[in-house]
Design an enzyme around this catalytic site. Sequence first.
Site, PDB file in Angstrom:
ATOM      1  CE  LYS A 152      -3.861  -2.309   2.393  1.00  0.00           C
ATOM      2  NZ  LYS A 152      -4.840  -2.232   3.510  1.00  0.00           N
ATOM      3  CE1 TYR A 203      -9.305  -3.012   0.378  1.00  0.00           C
ATOM      4  CE2 TYR A 203      -8.289  -1.067  -0.568  1.00  0.00           C
ATOM      5  CZ  TYR A 203      -8.194  -2.232   0.161  1.00  0.00           C
ATOM      6  OH  TYR A 203      -6.981  -2.624   0.675  1.00  0.00           O
ATOM      7  CB  THR A 211      -7.261  -6.052   9.713  1.00  0.00           C
ATOM      8  OG1 THR A 211      -7.673  -7.199   8.974  1.00  0.00           O
ATOM      9  CG2 THR A 211      -7.623  -4.803   8.952  1.00  0.00           C
ATOM     10  NE  ARG A 217      -2.221  -5.757   7.234  1.00  0.00           N
ATOM     11  CZ  ARG A 217      -3.322  -6.320   6.779  1.00  0.00           C
ATOM     12  NH1 ARG A 217      -3.885  -7.327   7.435  1.00  0.00           N
ATOM     13  NH2 ARG A 217      -3.869  -5.884   5.656  1.00  0.00           N
ATOM     14  CG  ASN A 232      -3.508  -2.488   6.924  1.00  0.00           C
ATOM     15  OD1 ASN A 232      -3.386  -2.127   5.770  1.00  0.00           O
ATOM     16  ND2 ASN A 232      -4.549  -3.178   7.341  1.00  0.00           N
ATOM     17  CG  HIS A 262      -5.114  -6.193  -0.333  1.00  0.00           C
ATOM     18  ND1 HIS A 262      -6.337  -6.266   0.281  1.00  0.00           N
ATOM     19  CD2 HIS A 262      -5.174  -7.015  -1.411  1.00  0.00           C
ATOM     20  CE1 HIS A 262      -7.110  -7.098  -0.420  1.00  0.00           C
ATOM     21  NE2 HIS A 262      -6.417  -7.566  -1.454  1.00  0.00           N
ATOM     22  CD  GLU A 286      -8.757  -8.958  -3.570  1.00  0.00           C
ATOM     23  OE1 GLU A 286      -9.589  -8.648  -2.698  1.00  0.00           O
ATOM     24  OE2 GLU A 286      -7.588  -9.290  -3.293  1.00  0.00           O
TER      25      GLU A 286
END
Length: 137
Positions: A9, A49, A91, A102, A112, A115, A126
Amino acid sequence: MEKTLSIIKPDGVSKGLIGEVIRRFEKNGIKIAAMRMLWLTKKEAEGFYAVHKSKKFFESLTTFMSSGPIVVMVLEGENVIAKNRELMGATNYLEAKEGTIRKDFATDIEKNIVHGSDAPETAVSEIKYFFCDLDIV
Ligand code: ATP
Ligand code: MG
């Protein structure tokens, strides 16, 4: 062999963690089958998302995901969906196990670092969102 989608991310990229995340995958026997860097538009982040559309964090999450470049990868290996999620950790970084990505690097439940797809069906859809068959070696 199973496949899954991984994203580093915007916070992971800006913290200089691309190499560290990939190192963890490779060290754990996960193969990188495709990889690309891109900067999502807000609309593209919303599309990705879409399952979280009704959540109160949707607006903030999609703004964050379109705030800078990301690295998208197709990971391949035995049981790689679960394996990747294990390496990622929970998460909420506060609940993530020691030694997970994480736990080690996230600073926020939203920001975080990574993904990972959560099931075979989501992995397929995805991966399709970012890659065509010819991109995957
Ligand atoms: P990801 O889908 O990114 O791999 P995940 O499956 O662990 O993570 P989800 O429940 O699918 O988590 O949520 C998607 C993303 O939305 C999370 O990774 C996080 O960035 C953000 N998120 C989830 N819950 C919250 C929350 N309570 N507050 C803010 N952001 C959240
Ligand atoms: Mg998820």
